[in-house]
Design a protein around this motif. Structure first.
Motif, PDB file in Angstrom:
ATOM      1  N   THR A  34       1.553   7.786   6.718  1.00  0.00           N
ATOM      2  CA  THR A  34       0.456   7.877   5.753  1.00  0.00           C
ATOM      3  C   THR A  34      -0.813   7.306   6.382  1.00  0.00           C
ATOM      4  O   THR A  34      -0.736   6.508   7.313  1.00  0.00           O
ATOM      5  CB  THR A  34       0.752   7.058   4.472  1.00  0.00           C
ATOM      6  N   LEU A  35      -1.950   7.690   5.841  1.00  0.00           N
ATOM      7  CA  LEU A  35      -3.215   7.066   6.242  1.00  0.00           C
ATOM      8  C   LEU A  35      -4.078   6.757   5.028  1.00  0.00           C
ATOM      9  O   LEU A  35      -4.497   5.631   4.836  1.00  0.00           O
ATOM     10  CB  LEU A  35      -3.995   8.004   7.178  1.00  0.00           C
ATOM     11  N   CYS A  36      -4.316   7.772   4.207  1.00  0.00           N
ATOM     12  CA  CYS A  36      -5.189   7.517   3.052  1.00  0.00           C
ATOM     13  C   CYS A  36      -4.441   6.819   1.918  1.00  0.00           C
ATOM     14  O   CYS A  36      -5.063   6.222   1.052  1.00  0.00           O
ATOM     15  CB  CYS A  36      -5.841   8.806   2.567  1.00  0.00           C
ATOM     16  N   CYS A  47      -5.771  12.797   3.487  1.00  0.00           N
ATOM     17  CA  CYS A  47      -5.639  12.893   4.948  1.00  0.00           C
ATOM     18  C   CYS A  47      -4.627  13.935   5.413  1.00  0.00           C
ATOM     19  O   CYS A  47      -4.682  14.370   6.559  1.00  0.00           O
ATOM     20  CB  CYS A  47      -5.300  11.535   5.538  1.00  0.00           C
ATOM     21  N   VAL A  49      -1.605  13.652   6.237  1.00  0.00           N
ATOM     22  CA  VAL A  49      -0.684  13.163   7.259  1.00  0.00           C
ATOM     23  C   VAL A  49       0.747  13.047   6.726  1.00  0.00           C
ATOM     24  O   VAL A  49       1.713  13.107   7.474  1.00  0.00           O
ATOM     25  CB  VAL A  49      -1.206  11.798   7.792  1.00  0.00           C
ATOM     26  N   CYS A  50       0.861  12.904   5.409  1.00  0.00           N
ATOM     27  CA  CYS A  50       2.179  12.647   4.811  1.00  0.00           C
ATOM     28  C   CYS A  50       2.892  13.929   4.382  1.00  0.00           C
ATOM     29  O   CYS A  50       3.810  13.878   3.569  1.00  0.00           O
ATOM     30  CB  CYS A  50       2.019  11.733   3.603  1.00  0.00           C
ATOM     31  N   ALA A  62       1.945  17.247   0.056  1.00  0.00           N
ATOM     32  CA  ALA A  62       1.557  15.863   0.358  1.00  0.00           C
ATOM     33  C   ALA A  62       2.503  14.934  -0.399  1.00  0.00           C
ATOM     34  O   ALA A  62       2.529  14.920  -1.634  1.00  0.00           O
ATOM     35  CB  ALA A  62       0.108  15.627  -0.059  1.00  0.00           C
ATOM     36  N   CYS A  64       2.442  11.830  -0.896  1.00  0.00           N
ATOM     37  CA  CYS A  64       1.842  10.728  -1.663  1.00  0.00           C
ATOM     38  C   CYS A  64       1.371  11.162  -3.042  1.00  0.00           C
ATOM     39  O   CYS A  64       1.147  10.317  -3.906  1.00  0.00           O
ATOM     40  CB  CYS A  64       0.701  10.092  -0.885  1.00  0.00           C
TER      41      CYS A  64
HETATM   42 FE1  FES Z   1      -2.992  10.914   3.099  1.00  0.00          FE
HETATM   43 FE2  FES Z   1      -0.767  11.467   1.716  1.00  0.00          FE
HETATM   44  S1  FES Z   1      -1.215   9.723   2.890  1.00  0.00           S
HETATM   45  S2  FES Z   1      -2.453  12.760   2.065  1.00  0.00           S
END
Ligand code: FES
Length: 237
Positions: A34-36, A47, A49-50, A62, A64
């Motif tokens: 994860t990032l955001c 982001c 990334v997840c 996503a 998250c």
């Molecule tokens: Fe960034 Fe899920 S952590 S979209």
């Protein structure tokens, strides 16, 4: 409390209804990068990334922001996901100026750590090399737009935990930029309490405390989760 049953990487798990794929995965010791996302703050899905795979569909989701639903079968690792996550990180790296060797967060940067864990040894896209401002106007903190990945963790920490609403993202697309109060210098932001939650929430060297040469600046994103948990307990008591 109602529960749902689903599979994550083949393992049958039970989660609370309403939990996201990410929360359920973490509760069962499964790693999704994860990032955001930051525990203790709302999730925005910024982001990408997840991303995870859902059986029966080609779409990536996503983790998250996707609620886990009964019967879902989620895959958290695959060559496709690896490639997608790499691309997401590479695009972040080329967008601004992430020069780790002269960054206050070198060695403690989540973007840097993620790039390393995904083995991003080079990027396949042209660098934008924008000329961006470094706002030194605050007495205690610095905002370096060159390092900002627009994850909005600072925006959410300031609004949701401090209630100060100093930060916002202005403009759209490639022109998007973090702004304080009425897009004035941070030092003029009358709502800023100087609490430093945005500093702790920031995953990169975009928001740092003054007076720390790299790599001595300390950040603790766990602090955000602890503050959030304390507030939740206070609300319920
Ligand atoms: Fe960034 Fe899920 S952590 S979209």
């Amino acid at each position: 409390m109602k529960t749902v049953s689903a599979r994550i990487d083949g393992e049958l798990i039970t989660a609370q209804e309403g939990q996201t794929v990410l929360e359920a995965a973490r509760d069962h010791d499964k790693y999704i990068p994860t990032l955001c996302y930051l525990k203790g703050l709302s999730a925005t899905g910024a982001c990408r990334v997840c991303m995870v795979e859902l059986a029966g569909t080609d779409r990536l989701l996503a983790a998250c922001t996707t609620p886990l639903q009964e019967g879902m079968s989620i895959r958290t690792t695959s060559a496709k996901l690896e490639e997608y996550r790499k691309m997401a990180v590479e695009l972040l790296l080329v967008e601004r100026n992430h020069i780790c060797s002269v960054c206050a967060s070198n060695g403690r940067c989540e973007l840097q750590a993620l790039a390393q864990s995904l083995e991003v040894t080079h990027v396949r896209y042209p660098y934008n090399n924008p000329r961006l401002h470094v706002d030194m106007s605050h007495p205690r903190y610095v905002l370096d737009h060159n390092r900002c990945i627009l994850c909005t963790r600072c925006v959410r920490a300031c609004a949701e935990l401090e209630g100060a609403h100093v930060w916002e993202v202005s403009a759209r697309g490639i022109s998007s930029v973090l702004v304080s109060d009425m897009a004035d210098d941070w030092g003029n932001a009358r709502n800023c309490t100087g609490c430093g939650k945005c500093i702790q929430a920031c995953p990169t060297g975009a928001l740092v405390e003054k007076g720390f040469a790299f790599p001595s600046s300390e950040k603790s994103s766990e602090m955000i989760a602890r503050i959030s948990a304390t507030r939740t307990i206070a609300h319920h008591s």
